[in-house]
Design an enzyme around this catalytic site. Structure first.
Site, PDB file in Angstrom:
ATOM      1  N   TYR A  24       0.870  -1.191   0.000  1.00 21.34           N
ATOM      2  CA  TYR A  24       0.000   0.000   0.000  1.00 21.34           C
ATOM      3  C   TYR A  24       0.899   1.231   0.000  1.00 21.34           C
ATOM      4  CZ  TYR A  24      -4.006  -2.967   1.425  1.00 21.34           C
ATOM      5  OH  TYR A  24      -5.000  -3.913   1.502  1.00 21.34           O
ATOM      6  N   LEU A  30     -18.330  -1.275   2.361  1.00 19.59           N
ATOM      7  CA  LEU A  30     -19.046  -0.155   1.721  1.00 19.59           C
ATOM      8  C   LEU A  30     -18.821  -0.182   0.214  1.00 19.59           C
ATOM      9  CD1 LEU A  30     -18.256   2.654   4.316  1.00 19.59           C
ATOM     10  CD2 LEU A  30     -20.335   1.279   4.101  1.00 19.59           C
ATOM     11  N   ARG A  90     -16.133   0.039  -1.329  1.00 18.45           N
ATOM     12  CA  ARG A  90     -15.158   1.098  -1.640  1.00 18.45           C
ATOM     13  C   ARG A  90     -15.821   2.466  -1.741  1.00 18.45           C
ATOM     14  NH1 ARG A  90     -10.647  -1.801  -3.277  1.00 18.45           N
ATOM     15  NH2 ARG A  90     -11.011  -4.026  -3.406  1.00 18.45           N
ATOM     16  N   GLY A  91     -16.840   2.635  -0.921  1.00 18.56           N
ATOM     17  CA  GLY A  91     -17.527   3.926  -0.846  1.00 18.56           C
ATOM     18  C   GLY A  91     -18.801   3.950  -1.673  1.00 18.56           C
ATOM     19  N   SER A 100     -21.817   3.805   0.461  1.00 19.18           N
ATOM     20  CA  SER A 100     -21.662   4.547   1.719  1.00 19.18           C
ATOM     21  C   SER A 100     -22.730   5.608   1.886  1.00 19.18           C
ATOM     22  CB  SER A 100     -20.290   5.232   1.754  1.00 19.18           C
ATOM     23  OG  SER A 100     -20.234   6.248   0.759  1.00 19.18           O
TER      24      SER A 100
END
Ligand SMILES: NC(=O)c1ccc[n+]([C@@H]2O[C@H](COP(=O)([O-])OP(=O)(O)OC[C@H]3O[C@@H](n4cnc5c(N)ncnc54)[C@H](OP(=O)(O)O)[C@@H]3O)[C@@H](O)[C@H]2O)c1
Length: 334
Positions: A56, A209, A211-212, A215
């Site tokens: 990452y 979520l 990746r949003g 959300s």
């Protein structure tokens, strides 16, 4: 803070873990100071599980976690359970060069992670994707040797399919399988979850979520940088995105009736799927973290669960969870 065990052999951790990936990579720019403040706020709220990967930001995320832990009060620092993924090969330009799960590589990756994190052991260590060129027994066997030597406490897996989980568990105790699981990614329910439950392997669920996407904050007009994962994710494209955001609106009505947010409904749904599941939330601001932690207080009744299932039935999402090439790397999808 509620706690859950990572499988029958793993550590007891907070019922929600903090996934730190987005603080270094894949979701566009992140604010370093706010990222560190978010880790501190999570620890302060009783979150113990911090998830990272050595790839990452090519070490950036581990160094960020080191800084966050070294500037946290000692009591909070000591409660952290650090889960690290390794194995992904990167180029200086950020390109991806496949996986390396050979035993010598496993030990090499671990040596560098220990240095970057500034710790004498890693709590849970896992290969990010099963290396198709190396039997899982060899990769897991190498981590087991690191456990023996005291450098690693527990062994995990990531995006492994049921057969691989069985082979790994026959090699050494496996604490948990990290895998995508959400209202719109339910692929694990058919074969993988029954296997992990039979074997006493826990689940750390990521992408709760999506990746949003689910959300409640993602909008169709959001501009994404070229290196943002979502710029290439099938679920975030054109008609797929419009369809998927329609599902979010159906969830929004249910959330409004309960006086909570869409993200809280989506996280609470995963929490309600079993005591063996620990959702990782990818919050990188204190505001998002606070919203995510609020999901722990959301009680979903049978009628709520039924309404959620009606709004977002299995298979309701348009588009795969990864782009075509990345799908081929998922042992879990075979
Ligand atoms: N094993 C694997 O293959 C794998 C793959 C991916 C991730 N992971 C791990 O799982 C963690 C979580 O994954 P993820 O980041 O994709 O999951 P996620 O929680 O589904 O998505 C995070 C995204 O959701 C947005 N979001 C909106 N409201 C939020 C809220 N209240 N709380 C948290 N996020 C909110 C964030 O928005 P903003 O844009 O506002 O920040 C961020 O872009 C990662 O950090 C990583 O550690 C593992």
């Amino acid at each position: 803070m509620l706690t859950r065990s990572l499988g029958s052999t793993g550590p007891r951790v907070s019922a929600l873990g903090l996934g730190c990936m987005g603080m270094s990579a894949l979701y566009g720019d992140a604010d370093r100071g706010e990222s560190i403040a978010t880790v501190h706020a999570a620890l302060d709220a009783g979150v113990t599980l911090l998830d990272t990967g050595d790839f990452y930001g090519m070490g950036h995320n581990e160094l960020l976690i080191r800084e966050a832990l070294s500037t946290a009060p000692a009591g909070l620092r000591d409660q952290a359970v650090i889960s690290v993924k390794f194995g992904a090969l990167r180029g200086p330009d950020g390109s991806w060069g496949g996986m390396d799960g050979r035993p010598a590589a496993v030990k090499n990756f671990a040596a560098y992670s220990l240095q970057r994190l500034g710790v004498d052991h890693i709590d849970v260590y896992r290969i990010a994707r099963v290396d198709p060129g190396v039997p899982i027994e060899e990769t897991v066997g190498a981590i087991a040797e690191l456990v023996q030597a005291g450098y690693v406490r527990h062994i995990g897996l990531s995006e492994a399919g049921a057969d691989t989980v069985r082979r790994a568990a026959a090699t050494a105790p496996i604490a948990d399988l990290q895998i995508e699981y959400s209202l719109i990614s339910r692929g694990i329910e058919e074969r993988i979850l029954p296997a992990t439950r039979e074997l006493g392997v826990g689940i750390t669920a990521y992408g709760v979520l999506s990746r949003g996407l689910i959300s409640g904050h993602f909008t169709a007009d959001r501009r994404l940088a070229a290196d943002d994962f979502r710029a290439h994710s099938p679920r975030f494209q054109g008609d797929n995105l419009r369809h998927n955001l329609g599902l979010v609106e159906a969830l929004r009505r249910i959330a409004a009736d309960k006086g909570v947010t869409v993200a809280q409904i989506a996280i609470a749904w995963v929490l309600a799927r079993g005591e063996d599941i620990v959702p990782l939330v990818g919050a990188r601001t204190r505001e998002r973290l606070s919203e995510a932690l609020g999901a722990l207080d959301v009680k979903l009744e049978e009628s709520d669960l039924a309404a959620i299932e009606r709004a977002v039935p299995p298979g309701a999402a348009a588009g795969d969870r990864y782009a075509e090439e990345q799908m081929t790397m998922l042992d879990s999808e075979r």
